[in-house]
Design an enzyme around this catalytic site. Structure first.
Site, PDB file in Angstrom:
ATOM      1  N   GLU A   1       0.875  -1.169   0.000  1.00  0.00           N
ATOM      2  CA  GLU A   1       0.000   0.000   0.000  1.00  0.00           C
ATOM      3  C   GLU A   1       0.919   1.228   0.000  1.00  0.00           C
ATOM      4  O   GLU A   1       1.636   1.470   0.976  1.00  0.00           O
ATOM      5  CB  GLU A   1      -0.907  -0.057   1.221  1.00  0.00           C
ATOM      6  CG  GLU A   1      -2.095   0.863   1.148  1.00  0.00           C
ATOM      7  CD  GLU A   1      -2.972   0.631  -0.085  1.00  0.00           C
ATOM      8  OE1 GLU A   1      -3.153  -0.526  -0.501  1.00  0.00           O
ATOM      9  OE2 GLU A   1      -3.445   1.633  -0.651  1.00  0.00           O
ATOM     10  N   SER A   2       0.871   1.968  -1.098  1.00  0.00           N
ATOM     11  CA  SER A   2       1.826   3.069  -1.250  1.00  0.00           C
ATOM     12  C   SER A   2       1.700   4.097  -0.125  1.00  0.00           C
ATOM     13  O   SER A   2       2.708   4.625   0.354  1.00  0.00           O
ATOM     14  CB  SER A   2       1.657   3.742  -2.615  1.00  0.00           C
ATOM     15  OG  SER A   2       0.318   4.134  -2.819  1.00  0.00           O
TER      16      SER A   2
ATOM     17  N   CYS B   1       4.446  -2.202  -8.690  1.00  0.00           N
ATOM     18  CA  CYS B   1       3.108  -1.842  -8.214  1.00  0.00           C
ATOM     19  C   CYS B   1       3.171  -0.609  -7.296  1.00  0.00           C
ATOM     20  O   CYS B   1       3.435   0.482  -7.777  1.00  0.00           O
ATOM     21  CB  CYS B   1       2.462  -3.055  -7.567  1.00  0.00           C
ATOM     22  SG  CYS B   1       0.677  -2.974  -7.609  1.00  0.00           S
TER      23      CYS B   1
ATOM     24  N   ARG C   1      -3.612   5.221  -9.550  1.00  0.00           N
ATOM     25  CA  ARG C   1      -3.710   4.133  -8.574  1.00  0.00           C
ATOM     26  C   ARG C   1      -4.965   3.305  -8.828  1.00  0.00           C
ATOM     27  O   ARG C   1      -5.984   3.826  -9.269  1.00  0.00           O
ATOM     28  CB  ARG C   1      -3.795   4.680  -7.147  1.00  0.00           C
ATOM     29  CG  ARG C   1      -2.530   5.365  -6.672  1.00  0.00           C
ATOM     30  CD  ARG C   1      -2.695   5.855  -5.234  1.00  0.00           C
ATOM     31  NE  ARG C   1      -2.882   4.742  -4.300  1.00  0.00           N
ATOM     32  CZ  ARG C   1      -3.390   4.872  -3.080  1.00  0.00           C
ATOM     33  NH1 ARG C   1      -3.789   6.042  -2.651  1.00  0.00           N
ATOM     34  NH2 ARG C   1      -3.512   3.810  -2.299  1.00  0.00           N
TER      35      ARG C   1
ATOM     36  N   HIS D   1       3.221  -7.787 -10.576  1.00  0.00           N
ATOM     37  CA  HIS D   1       4.135  -8.325  -9.557  1.00  0.00           C
ATOM     38  C   HIS D   1       5.000  -9.433 -10.157  1.00  0.00           C
ATOM     39  O   HIS D   1       4.593 -10.607 -10.128  1.00  0.00           O
ATOM     40  CB  HIS D   1       3.327  -8.907  -8.393  1.00  0.00           C
ATOM     41  CG  HIS D   1       2.647  -7.870  -7.560  1.00  0.00           C
ATOM     42  ND1 HIS D   1       3.206  -7.365  -6.414  1.00  0.00           N
ATOM     43  CD2 HIS D   1       1.473  -7.236  -7.722  1.00  0.00           C
ATOM     44  CE1 HIS D   1       2.393  -6.465  -5.890  1.00  0.00           C
ATOM     45  NE2 HIS D   1       1.331  -6.365  -6.671  1.00  0.00           N
TER      46      HIS D   1
ATOM     47  N   GLU E   1       7.405 -10.798  -8.906  1.00  0.00           N
ATOM     48  CA  GLU E   1       7.875 -11.690  -7.825  1.00  0.00           C
ATOM     49  C   GLU E   1       6.828 -12.738  -7.464  1.00  0.00           C
ATOM     50  O   GLU E   1       7.088 -13.613  -6.651  1.00  0.00           O
ATOM     51  CB  GLU E   1       8.262 -10.846  -6.592  1.00  0.00           C
ATOM     52  CG  GLU E   1       7.118 -10.301  -5.749  1.00  0.00           C
ATOM     53  CD  GLU E   1       6.368  -9.117  -6.367  1.00  0.00           C
ATOM     54  OE1 GLU E   1       6.628  -8.785  -7.540  1.00  0.00           O
ATOM     55  OE2 GLU E   1       5.500  -8.560  -5.676  1.00  0.00           O
TER      56      GLU E   1
HETATM   57  N1  GLN Z   1      -3.271  -0.230  -4.767  1.00  0.00           N
HETATM   58  C1  GLN Z   1      -2.001  -0.115  -4.117  1.00  0.00           C
HETATM   59  C2  GLN Z   1      -1.617   1.349  -3.901  1.00  0.00           C
HETATM   60  O1  GLN Z   1      -2.245   2.207  -4.414  1.00  0.00           O
HETATM   61  C3  GLN Z   1      -0.931  -0.819  -4.923  1.00  0.00           C
HETATM   62  C4  GLN Z   1      -1.243  -2.274  -5.012  1.00  0.00           C
HETATM   63  C5  GLN Z   1      -0.059  -3.175  -5.008  1.00  0.00           C
HETATM   64  O2  GLN Z   1       1.079  -2.757  -4.757  1.00  0.00           O
HETATM   65  N2  GLN Z   1      -0.316  -4.430  -5.240  1.00  0.00           N
HETATM   66  O3  GLN Z   1      -0.698   1.622  -3.215  1.00  0.00           O
END
Ligand code: GLN
Length: 187
Positions: free
Chosen positions: A48-49, A79, A106, A170, A172
């Site tokens: 979560e950023s 992400c 986002r 992702h 990973e």
């Molecule tokens: N939705 C997340 C964000 O806005 C990012 C999602 C993720 O890293 N898988 O930070």
């Protein structure tokens, strides 16, 4: 040594990917981790950023990592990691490292249909599996030096500029290690 930011989110999977590739790595949780290890590259994981952004400030890591990126350390942002690197987030007022000339959106694929699997062509690699989880996309490219590496449904989901490589998906979370290998080979 590759440092993986380990404040929140999917950092352990990046560690496992690097381990499988036989690449020395360490987790970055605080400034001491950066003092103790030599750093040749950095991974900013998904998560979560907003949370990672807060923890970066609380840990005192924000300015240090910002300087490292600006001084040219190779960095892979996946992400949320892509969001942290963007100079603009079109649906959020918050800003983080502001180092890559991209505007990102986002949760761009929608919250309901947030997670999906795809196979797309990645420039320089070929067709690879991709896992998207509430992923951003790159809405706008703001400098000619940004190179598009992958699109999904017409939207840019991977790009590079200078020392930075970003993916909406992702790499990973699949068994395919080619994006990590690409990062290690190219930067
Ligand atoms: N939705 C997340 C964000 O806005 C990012 C999602 C993720 O890293 N898988 O930070």
């Amino acid at each position: 040594m590759i440092g993986v930011l380990a404040l929140q989110g999917g950092f352990i999977e990046h560690i496992h990917a690097l381990d499988k590739l036989g690449v020395a790595n360490f987790e970055i949780r605080d400034l001491n981790d950066l003092e103790r290890n030599s750093l040749d590259g950095l991974i900013l994981p998904g998560g979560e950023s907003t949370t990672i952004g807060k923890l970066l400030c609380n840990s005192g890591l924000f300015q240090r990592i910002s300087d490292l990126i600006r001084n040219g350390i190779p960095v892979l942002g996946t992400c949320a990691g892509m969001i942290l690197l963007a100079k603009k987030i079109i649906n959020d007022d918050r800003l983080y490292f502001q180092s890559m000339d991209i505007s990102v959106k986002r949760n761009a694929f929608g919250r309901q249909l947030g997670s999906f699997f795809a196979i797309e062509n990645f420039e320089g690699i070929g067709k690879i599996p991709m896992t998207f989880i509430r992923a951003p996309w790159i809405e706008q490219i703001n400098d000619a030096s940004v190179q598009i590496l992958c699109r999904r449904d017409g939207h840019v989901v991977a790009a590079r500029q200078k020392n930075m490589l970003v993916t909406s998906f992702h790499p990973e979370l699949t068994n395919d290690l080619s994006v990590h290998q690409y990062f290690l080979d190219t930067f």
